[in-house]
Structure formats: C-alpha cells, structure tokens
Scaffold this motif. Sequence first.
Motif, PDB file in Angstrom:
ATOM      1  N   VAL A  18      78.088 -20.725 115.925  1.00  5.52           N
ATOM      2  CA  VAL A  18      76.557 -21.002 116.401  1.00  5.52           C
ATOM      3  C   VAL A  18      76.304 -22.423 115.843  1.00  5.52           C
ATOM      4  O   VAL A  18      76.576 -22.468 114.650  1.00  5.52           O
ATOM      5  CB  VAL A  18      75.706 -19.778 115.618  1.00  5.52           C
ATOM      6  N   PRO A  19      75.744 -23.253 116.845  1.00  3.92           N
ATOM      7  CA  PRO A  19      75.423 -24.403 116.197  1.00  3.92           C
ATOM      8  C   PRO A  19      74.062 -24.691 115.188  1.00  3.92           C
ATOM      9  O   PRO A  19      73.194 -24.039 115.575  1.00  3.92           O
ATOM     10  CB  PRO A  19      75.108 -25.140 117.653  1.00  3.92           C
ATOM     11  N   ARG A  20      74.280 -25.273 114.304  1.00  4.91           N
ATOM     12  CA  ARG A  20      73.517 -25.246 113.108  1.00  4.91           C
ATOM     13  C   ARG A  20      73.368 -26.600 112.494  1.00  4.91           C
ATOM     14  O   ARG A  20      74.462 -27.513 112.660  1.00  4.91           O
ATOM     15  CB  ARG A  20      73.512 -24.331 112.193  1.00  4.91           C
ATOM     16  N   ILE A  21      72.457 -27.066 111.714  1.00  3.64           N
ATOM     17  CA  ILE A  21      72.333 -28.394 111.134  1.00  3.64           C
ATOM     18  C   ILE A  21      72.696 -27.862 109.518  1.00  3.64           C
ATOM     19  O   ILE A  21      72.107 -26.971 109.175  1.00  3.64           O
ATOM     20  CB  ILE A  21      70.982 -28.864 110.963  1.00  3.64           C
ATOM     21  N   GLU A  22      73.755 -28.400 109.227  1.00  3.99           N
ATOM     22  CA  GLU A  22      74.292 -27.990 107.727  1.00  3.99           C
ATOM     23  C   GLU A  22      73.969 -29.071 106.783  1.00  3.99           C
ATOM     24  O   GLU A  22      74.296 -30.243 106.934  1.00  3.99           O
ATOM     25  CB  GLU A  22      76.038 -27.954 107.806  1.00  3.99           C
ATOM     26  N   LEU A  23      73.343 -28.394 105.696  1.00  2.59           N
ATOM     27  CA  LEU A  23      72.729 -29.419 104.708  1.00  2.59           C
ATOM     28  C   LEU A  23      73.403 -28.905 103.304  1.00  2.59           C
ATOM     29  O   LEU A  23      73.317 -28.010 103.026  1.00  2.59           O
ATOM     30  CB  LEU A  23      71.353 -28.965 104.745  1.00  2.59           C
TER      31      LEU A  23
ATOM     32  N   HIS B   5      69.199 -42.955 118.239  1.00  2.00           N
ATOM     33  CA  HIS B   5      69.718 -42.315 119.658  1.00  2.00           C
ATOM     34  C   HIS B   5      68.832 -41.366 119.991  1.00  2.00           C
ATOM     35  O   HIS B   5      69.072 -40.985 121.170  1.00  2.00           O
ATOM     36  CB  HIS B   5      71.174 -42.302 119.629  1.00  2.00           C
ATOM     37  N   GLY B   6      68.267 -40.684 119.018  1.00  2.00           N
ATOM     38  CA  GLY B   6      67.553 -39.336 119.637  1.00  2.00           C
ATOM     39  C   GLY B   6      67.328 -38.573 118.680  1.00  2.00           C
ATOM     40  O   GLY B   6      67.416 -38.773 117.469  1.00  2.00           O
ATOM     41  N   ARG B   7      66.881 -37.235 119.005  1.00  2.00           N
ATOM     42  CA  ARG B   7      66.531 -36.334 118.057  1.00  2.00           C
ATOM     43  C   ARG B   7      67.073 -34.898 118.459  1.00  2.00           C
ATOM     44  O   ARG B   7      67.306 -34.689 119.839  1.00  2.00           O
ATOM     45  CB  ARG B   7      64.870 -36.189 118.190  1.00  2.00           C
ATOM     46  N   ALA B   8      67.192 -34.037 117.458  1.00  2.00           N
ATOM     47  CA  ALA B   8      67.568 -32.674 117.898  1.00  2.00           C
ATOM     48  C   ALA B   8      66.925 -31.601 116.779  1.00  2.00           C
ATOM     49  O   ALA B   8      66.938 -32.070 115.631  1.00  2.00           O
ATOM     50  CB  ALA B   8      69.262 -32.641 117.744  1.00  2.00           C
ATOM     51  N   THR B   9      66.934 -30.536 117.302  1.00  2.00           N
ATOM     52  CA  THR B   9      66.464 -29.593 116.245  1.00  2.00           C
ATOM     53  C   THR B   9      67.631 -28.298 116.284  1.00  2.00           C
ATOM     54  O   THR B   9      67.846 -28.044 117.384  1.00  2.00           O
ATOM     55  CB  THR B   9      65.143 -29.046 116.584  1.00  2.00           C
ATOM     56  N   ALA B  10      67.607 -27.827 115.339  1.00  2.00           N
ATOM     57  CA  ALA B  10      68.304 -26.570 115.353  1.00  2.00           C
ATOM     58  C   ALA B  10      68.171 -25.714 113.960  1.00  2.00           C
ATOM     59  O   ALA B  10      67.450 -26.288 113.251  1.00  2.00           O
ATOM     60  CB  ALA B  10      69.710 -26.809 115.380  1.00  2.00           C
ATOM     61  N   GLU B  11      68.620 -24.607 113.945  1.00  2.00           N
ATOM     62  CA  GLU B  11      68.444 -23.806 112.458  1.00  2.00           C
ATOM     63  C   GLU B  11      69.325 -24.509 111.619  1.00  2.00           C
ATOM     64  O   GLU B  11      70.333 -25.077 111.851  1.00  2.00           O
ATOM     65  CB  GLU B  11      68.983 -22.196 113.001  1.00  2.00           C
TER      66      GLU B  11
END
Lengths: 776, 424, 205
Positions: free
Chosen positions: A701-706, A728-734
């Motif tokens: 599952v694609p997520r933003i890893e922090l 270049h842009g913006r994206a949102t995810a869990e």
Amino acid sequence: MSDVTLTIDGRSVTVPAGTLVIRAAEKLGIYVPRFCDHPLLDPVGACRQCIVEVEGQRKPLTACTTTVADGMIVKTQMSSPMAADAQEGVLELLLINHPLDCPMCDKGGECPLQDQALAYGPDGSRFIDTKRRFTKPVAISPLVKLDRERCVLCARCTRFSEQIAGDPFIELLERGALEQVAIYEDEPYVSEFSGNVIQICPVGALTSSTFRFKARPFDMTTTVSTCNRCASGCTLLVQERRGDLVRILSGTNAQTQDEWICDKGRFGYAYSQSAERITEPLMRKGDSFVPISWAEAIATISDRVRGARDAREGLAAIGGAQLCDEDAYALSRFARVVLGTNDVDAWFGGASGADDAVLQQIAAGAPTAGFAEIDAAATIVVAGMDLREVSPIVHLRVRKAARNRGARIIEIGPRRSRLSEMGAEWIPTRPGGEASALEALQLEGSTVVLVGDQLRGDGSFASAWNLALERGWSFGWVPRKANARGALAAGCAPGVLPGGRSILDDAGRAEVQRLWNAPPPARAGRDGATILRDAANLEVLFILGADPVADAAGSVRAGAAVDAAAFVVAIDVLLTETARRADLILPATATYERAGTLTSWEGRRQPVRASVSPAGLAQDDRLILGQIAAELGHTSFPTTRAALSAELERLLAARTGEGARVELEARDADTSGLVLHVAPRLLDDGAMMHGSSALARTGSVPRIELNPADAAAAGIAEGDRAAIETVHGRATAEAVLDARVAPGVIVVPAQRAPLDGVDLINVNGRTSVKLSKVDA
Amino acid sequence: MSATIVETKVLTKRWDDAANVSLGGYGGYTALKEALSMAPDEIIAIVKDSNLRGRGGAGFPTGMKWSFIPKDRRPSYIVCNFDEGEPGTFKDRELVERDPHQLLEGMAIASVAIGSNAMYLYCRGEFAYAARILERAIAECYEAGIFGTSSMGSGYALDCILVRGAGAYICGEETALLESIEGKRGQPRLRPPFPATHGLFNKPTVVNNVETFACVPHILLNGADWFKGIGTEKAPGTKLFCISGDVERPGNYEVPFGTSARDLIEGLAGGVKGGKALKAFTPGGASSTPFFGPDKLDVGMDWESVQAAGSLLGTGAIVVFDETRCMVRAAWRYTAFYAHESCGKCTPCREGTYWLREALERFEDRRGRKEDLDTLLDVAGNIIGRSFCALGDFSIAPVTSTIANWRKDYEAHIGTGGGCPIES
Amino acid sequence: MRFDTSMMGVPSVTFATTPLSARFFEDAAKLIARYPDGESRAALLPLLYLVQSEHGFVSSQGITAISKLLGLTRAEIAGVASFYTMFKRTPQGTWLISVCTQPSCAFAGANEIITKLQELLGISCGATTPDQMISIEEVECLCACDGAPVFSVNYETYEGMSVDDAVALVGGLRDGATPPAGARGDVPADFKTVSRRMSGVEAPR
C-alpha cells in the motif's frame, strides 16, 4: 576437507566430505525417492521416503539427513528389499489421507507424488476408513492457493519461506494428522518470492491462481529464456499452449538464481496478452488514433526525418534499457547513422560527466562484480538501493551469503531494507550522502560493494567506483532496468559508441566507422533528461520501449516534453502514458515473442527466445528501425536479426578493460531540512504490470514513510493523512512512522498510484520537501 | 504370592512427613556442599561408577551422558525433564510434590559436574500444584543462598528457571522439550548434532528425568558401591514403579531393580481388585510397550529382563487389566493417545497412528474385518524403525501385542456393528 | 477419543472483547528479560499464557501484541499456539473441567463422568456453557493414576471420586459455588488467574 569414498548399491563413489548420501547416490545416477529433501533447503528428514539401508546401523536411515562416511556401505531400494519395502510403506501411508484429486489437480503430469507412487509405491490402498478432510482451496494470497488435503507436510514451503525468502507468513499449524500449512487469517502470504513454493511443492497443495486449470504439462511447449523485468538475469522456463502463454517457471542456474525467481518475473506476463497491446501502427488524428499500414507508417516517419531542418538539433532517440542488446544496438546505430546525432540515451535520470566516464569503462569491459563475489566476499556493502525491490534475486543471494557463511552486510542509504533481518548494519544517509559514508568505512577482508541507480547523476556513482579501485573492493552495479547494462554496451548513451568506445576516441570511432560505412557524429550528444527538457526544439523524437512520462523523474516534465516535440514516434508494446502522447505509435514484440540477448547486472549475456508469435502486426524494434533506415536510403543498415547480431558481436568482441579512476566533479553541498527519497518498488504501476491484477494485489500500500522524530515535529501520528510538497507538486497519503527511515528524509514509493514519487523529485541532486498534516 | 515384600525407600523415604517438603524439613543440601568442593570430573566419575541409568525410559548411563559435555563450550545447561505424560506414570509428580529439594539438589550437583550455571526445569503445564511446590522450593533455595551468584558461599553461581509446558506429550522427548523451551513447536530435532554439544539455545546440554536427578544426592553421600549394592548388576539402585488400574492399592512403590512384577502387583499393590484374574499388564507404561500377560508376572522388572521377555521397561508404569477388560478397547485408547499426541512431523507416525486409530475405532464398534488384523500388523511394521523419533516406534506396541496375545478379543469385534461385546 | 471426520475449516481467529491491559505489557517485558540475549523467543509460551490470563484464550490481539514484542510473524505464533492443547482458541469458562479417559481412569468411571457432564451442562466435550461458567474437555493422562478417576478443575486435580460426586461437584460450580479443595488440599482459582500463574510472571524468581 578431504573426499570420502563409499559404496552405494555395490558401486563405488567418491564425494566431498559432508555430502549427503542422497546426493552421493544421484552422482551414480541412483534416484532415491523423496519429498521433503531439497538441495537448497536445510534437511529435515520428515517425510521418511528416502529410507536406505546402511550396513552396521540397526535402523534404516534417511538418505537426506545422513552424511557420507568413508567405507560406508549403502543399499537403496535398488538392492535392498527392506528399503524398497519401507519406501512402499511410506507411500502407502502418504496416500491414506491424500485425496484422489489427480483428474482435477494442476500438478498431475508433473507430480513427484504420482511419479514416485507409480515407481515405488503399492498397487492400491488398504485404507478403508475416513480420510481427514479440509475445506479447499484456501487462497493464502491473491497468487497462491492452498489445498491442505493434498499436502504431505514436507515443509518445503515453510522452510523456503523462512530460510530463503525470510517471509515466514506460512507456517505449520496444529499437530498430528491435523497438521497443516496455514497463514494467519488476515495476514496473507505476501512475499515477492511466493511463487517459488508452488514450484517446489511436490504435490498439488500449493497451486498458482493464474495457472489454475489452464493446461497439463504435456500440452505445453517450454522455451528456455531470460527474464527482462529486472537486471538479475534469471533463466525462465516460458510455457505456452496453443499460442498462449500459460505459465512461467524458474530455470536452474547455480551461478545466478539457484532455482528461484521473483513473483514479477513469474506472474507478470499478462500484459503481453492483454487487450491493451498495440497490434498495428497507429497514427494520431486529433485526440484519437487511427490504424495505418506499416508502409504508410514507415513512409510518414521517413518524410518527417528527411524534412527535419537541422538534423543536429532536431532529431533524438531515447529508450532501449528494456529491450534486447540487439534492439538497443539497432537504436544506437540508427541514431548515429540515420538520424546523424549522438542524442541517444537509455537513461533519463540525469547525467554527470564523472558517472558517465565510469559507465563507459564498464561498457568497455572493466571488471565488475557478480554473484560469485557475493558468494565469496567477507563483507557485502549495498549502497543506494533496496535490493529486494530492485533486484530480488540479488537480494536472495546476499541473504544466502549471510545465512550460510555469516557474511557481514552493510547497507548505506536513506532507508533500512529487510537485509536487517540478516544482521545487516545500516548507515543512514540522506540521498546523496552515500559516497561519503562509503569513504568512511573501515573494512577488512574481501569486500564487494553493490551500487544502485540512485547514486547516478550527481557523481556519487563515480566516487564509489574510485573508492573501490583504491581499496581493492569489487564493484557491482545493479541497475533498475533489466537491460541497462546491455543498452550501455550497445551504445545507447550519448558519449559512448557500441562496445564502450568513447565518441572522443579516434581509434574507437574508426572501428565503428569501418563496420557502419559511415562516420559516427563527432559532436557530443545530450543525455536523456536533457533531450526531454529541450524537446520543444525537436523535430522528431523516437522513444523505444520506454515510458518517461510515467517513470522519469519529475523535473524533466516528460509529459509536457513529449507534447512539445514536433513529432514523436513511440515504439512499444502497450499504450503507455508516453505512447498516448505520441504522434505515431508502432507495435513492438513483447519479450516472449522475440529472440535476442539480455545483459544482466553482472555483464552476463543470456539468450531470450521466442515462445509465442508476435501479437497482431508487431515487429521487433530492431527490424522496425531497419525498415525506416532502408526507406531513408541507408542500404547498409542491417535488416535481419542475424546481420544485426553479427555486427554487435564483432563490436563487443574482446572488450576487456582495466578499471581506472575518474576525475570527480565538485558536488553540491547538502540542503538542509527535509528531503525526499523515492524508493522504487518491484510491484509498481509500470506498464508491464498491466493485466496482472492478482500480482498487483500483492504489492504494498503506498504510504508516506516518516522517521518518528520528523513526524512528531510535524504533529503527525501513525495513520494520519500527510501532505508532501516539492517544487514540482504536492501529494497526500497515509503516513506511517518507521524508525527504518533516516532522520530528515521522507520516503515515498515510485509509481504506486495514487502516490507517485517520481512526479515530485528532481532529476539530479536532492529534493527539498515540505511536510504537513492533512486535517480530516 | 510374596507376602513379605517391602519397599526399599531411598527416594521416597521422606514422603511420610509433609514437613519434609520445605527446605527446613529437607536438610542442609549436604551432597551439594560436598560436590561444590569436588572437581567436576570427580563427580562424573562417581556417577559413572555407580552405573546410574536414566529413569525416563531410555535407561542411558547417566554418568556417560554427563561426560559428553565438551569442556570448552560455554554456557552449558542442565535441563530437567518433568514433562511426565505417559499414561500410567505418576512417579515424577509425586517425587516433586513430596520431596522437591531432592530433585533440586540432584540438578545442582549435575550442574557442578558439567560446569553449568543455569538449570531449566521443564514442568508439564497441567501440573499446577507441583509447579507451585517447585516455585516455593526454588525461592527457598535462593533465599538460603543455595541458588544465586555464590552457591553455599562457594563462589559458584547456580540459577534455576522453572518453565512450563502447555499440553504436548511429545515434549517429553528431549529435543522436542528443548524446542518447547525455546518457544517453538515441540517437534523433535534432527540428530546429529546431539544435545550434548548443541542443545538448549544451541549450547551443550544435559537432559535428565526427575527420578534420575533424585538419585544423585544419595549416590554422592553414600557412594557408588552402595548404589550398586541395590538392584541388579546392569540396573543398580531402586526404581519407583507406578501401579494403577485394576489393583487394590494403586500407588508408587520403590523397590530394587529386578523385583518381579508379581511382587509388585500381588505383593505391594494388593493384587487384582476384587480378587479377579489378571488379564494383562503393561510393564512400563503405554509408551513403549507391548502388554504382558499373566505368564510374564515373574519377569524381573529391569531393562534387560523385560526386554528379554519381549517388552520394554520404559518408565516403570504398571497398568493392570483384569479379566473383564477388552484389549481392543485398550489398544484403541492407547493408539488414540498416540495419534492425538503425534507431533505430525514424520509420515509413519502421523499417518500411521491415524490409520491404526481409525481402524481400531471400527473394531471398537464391532465393525472389524478379518483381513484387517494382518493389515494392521503390516502397517505397524511400516511405522516401527521408520519414524523420526521413538513416539512412532512405541505407538504400535499396543496394537501389535494385543493382536498377538489377545487375538480372540479382536475376533469378537469382527462384524457389522453392535459395540464392544466384552466391556459395556 | 474419537476423531471428528467432518470437514475442517481454516484455523479461526477470534478477537477478544477487551484490549490488553497496560499490566500485560509490563509483565511481558519482565518475562522476556528472563532469557539470555537473543533468545527472546523462549518467552513465547509464557506470553501465550499471559494473553490467556487476560482474555481467557489466545486472542487475535494477543497474537498481534506478541508478534510485535518478539519480532515473529503472527503465523509463527499461531503455529506454536496451535501445537499445544493448553492454549485455547475460544474463551474458556471460569472453570475448565479436564477429565482423563485413559484406561486406569476409564476403569474407574471416567467415560461415565464425561457423558453425565455433557448431559448436565448441555454442551459437548470441548465446548463452554453459554453463561461462560464451565468448559469441559477430555484429556490425556494427568499422571495421578493411583487416584483414578482423575479430573481437574483449572488444573487442580480431584481424585478417587465417584461418578455422581464428580458430577455433583461440577453442578455446584455451575450454580456458582466455589470449588472444594482438590486432592492436594488447595482450592483452584479461576481460569484466568491460573493462566497468569502458569506464565510464571508471579514466580518469586
């Protein structure tokens, strides 16, 4: 360790000490039946099928767990009635609870239980009571189905999963006759290597959901070929029935993959048979495409090329890293001779002169590391990639080195990979920091350093190269694209002619000229990223087997680039995002439909063979280019496979070089603040994943890893929705918090819709990123 | 009938007084004190000399087992097998419940002998009471400085960790026991390597039975010759025999090895209950062994004599069946036990016990067929000697011995239904 | 001990109705610390008992928690839990009655005890009464054969009782009585408390 001589069935055999009796017997051509034994898995002695008689032992022994001893006298079923009787007994026992499923079981026809029962088992069963029954099949993953009734509890699958793959998501549950393989209910058997258990299962307990009920083994034709989904260089057994691909199995190669392939190579072939295949030339008319004939297509393209006002600025070609050596070579020759330009590149990740100088040496034959170095090195250093995602079989080999030999593993990069399970030490770095981390290493003993594409573009690659030469380390380059190395050697790079000859080297140019009957252009070429950036100035842009709109780094703005070029010719298998923006699309054969050669990360050249006929009117890329060349009057351009191969072989012949240090360029200082790291995933939204829906469902599952500290600073908790923004842009995810992410780095996958990291990242250097929490 | 047979109370001598359960009642661990002042090899030599053999079933010479521990690999471990689970056996439980310190002292001496500082006591999960006794006894030992960083002031560290099983008879097999301690499924391990070199946590380990350890303090205090003076030449010392089933006075009886089954059953246990005739008895527990009939009552109970008579001594659990009992039902019940407890790893035991049990269930329901008897014997022949561990070997004994000796019972169960015609 | 030959489904996963307490995690850390470095897996069986002490069975939450504590997959943990009969898959009653039916106990009436208990409670062997008071099970040898018939209430043995007395004892439990002292003189605690003791966390060492 010395050799041991023993007698098996009256015949003498000498084997290295430590050999198992069952292996020693095989050397004599004596097959002892078995289920749980597998040469690549730790012996268990569970099935008891391989019972043999050993003189002097009061009980019969299992050949798969007994090591040879000097003077040992072994009698197998061939000469011992007791052993034969024991083996028949075991088979009878295995069959008492085994269901009579042969007519509907996929394994029928290639089933070790069938074969061995016929050869060594009883004529019938004396069991008249009730068998134990399980509900079946159970989908343990989108790709694998489990039939517990058929299972003989050999534990090959659980051992493979635990020992080889490191994915113990299937385990033995219960005990006694209820013992069964199982997953934990909501934790499916998701592993990049899950398909291997289907192949090693000696019965029909583990079956492929894509192959289910499709064909009997004797109805299929098998072709030995090479995989083109990554650069590992695995041998495949491609099987077709009545012109359709039905299954892919792993081939055997002890030097490379052992007997394993990843799920992408095994299951990801559906694209080549999907309805989305381009089967005829298509010409853009407004917003849609209309089919045209090959003749019209070739004529149109030739007109465009002929009419290009300034050949040196207006014509370019990109692609080739996913194609065979011969196709990449045809592209390289086509660009130089027909288009008259050095603007040809298989790589659009951004260039650096130092990196290119190293790549030219590699193309020229400088020694690089391969699997043999992984097998032998005391220390294995992995820099700039997650091997498991980029080159799974190389990952398995590194795992094997750690598990079997205790090799030390060090990984350097922004994210810790699953090599940590093998005790790998992690040196966290920000993107671009790998080179200095490598420099700081103090190592003893033999070392191999494996470097990924993430180090290309800013000179880190070259730094690592120099360091390896200085320290006496083996240097291995593991590219992302399957034939990146082959394309490079074939000359799909602006500064490099086929065989690694520099365009600046007179002797090299002369050699090429002799073969081509035309001089290669002298003026330096632009790299792929630059070509795309300058696309508005292009009259004709050729894109071969590449999808930069989907997978090139964002600042190239490949989409707009492709739109801006005056005339774009896309030669591809599917209607990719790039192809959709082209002016003219030509249908290419898929890898299963063509013959050629692929060059793996090791530089090992292996054959690709056609299994099925081309779809529709598709042709090999090299032949298409030959036809355009002919139309443009280049009569000496090879138009057959044989002629192209012959030329390429001549240019690649006797290319041996020494590695030499290259001059490094000054590097940008690190930016401060959060930076973005884009991690390639094995199972992504690349075009060739098309149609393999079951396979795609096993992707992550694609997520933003922090890193937890960075998350805390931004007020983000696990599971919150986060937003990342670059120029270049913006994206949102869990968001997911993970201590395996280096501090100051945010990790996102490349191409895992809806989160596509490549859209947001710079081509070269670090990408600064802003992190915020998205309120619900 | 021997009216004068009495017990020889060595291990059981403190049983009569409940006060002996506590450390105060037990005494001062004098044997351990002596051991701490001896060289490890000296201790092993005495145990070897005594010819003490393991009382968990195998009868392996204990001193020899201890001597297999390599001196150069550390740490090493002493593991006590208190996973008593054999139907008919209850000696270890009573030994622990009535005299826990005897066991702990034996384990401690063994630790000193092999150079180990850590003892793991694997107590069967179901033994709630015994576990509480052990917890208290171990705590007493720590409080008194017998366990801890310096045992009895000697500077030698001794730690004792109580671990619990969770309901798996197979964990009485020593390598399965080690797997269980390590948090895994209790499936026996491949050998070689042996626990002596690669045991608990892959370190040198000695695994011994409760009763075996219990003998050790006595041997150290009284000497090897004293021990050899009891019992037989090959089987010295005393043995606790657990007598149950159709007898007047079931219980644990401690006698020298070699005492006859008759003396035990008719002498100490008061004979078959209600004066009935004896039909069958197990010499050593359901595990292991072919049943004996009344013709074997005069067999001496020691390893060699029982084996010569066609069975195995096992744990010394004597279950008595009177004339009213059905041997088919007995075979079925024991076979069901094995099928239930089979770990499942190997084909012969897993599938074989399944087959035998299903077939015997059919016989129990009086739906046996004549041809089944030979088939069952043949299936049994395919299991014995072919399985991964001894559970498979032992699982067939109830079937084979009952068919051999009480075939009439089986023949009465041939038919098309109706239930057991012998027992209700 | 008849084998159930009906078709078996997949191993089931049951969720408990309450989360694990904070004390669970404190106790878990204590248990893990008892074992040598790198051998934390040895704490698995004790931790399974600890889960059972909170939920009355090995719950899904318990398996997930242990998975994180020990770095094992849940399949590995389920593999271990399902091997041992004392780890329960469904919530047990306050009182678990385990009746041995091996020959020595069978001779003394164990099978009758089982039959009568099933009648009395209206459940079959292996099940739990709807009011969550009693679970009954048939077990293998409890190793107190001289006290046949042997049955246990939460692993505290009761020996040498007549069939009627044994059934009456269980009847009393169902009606809310505390159990009488067992054969060794102790009164059993409830199932969860006993499970906690089995984890060893309360042991002095």
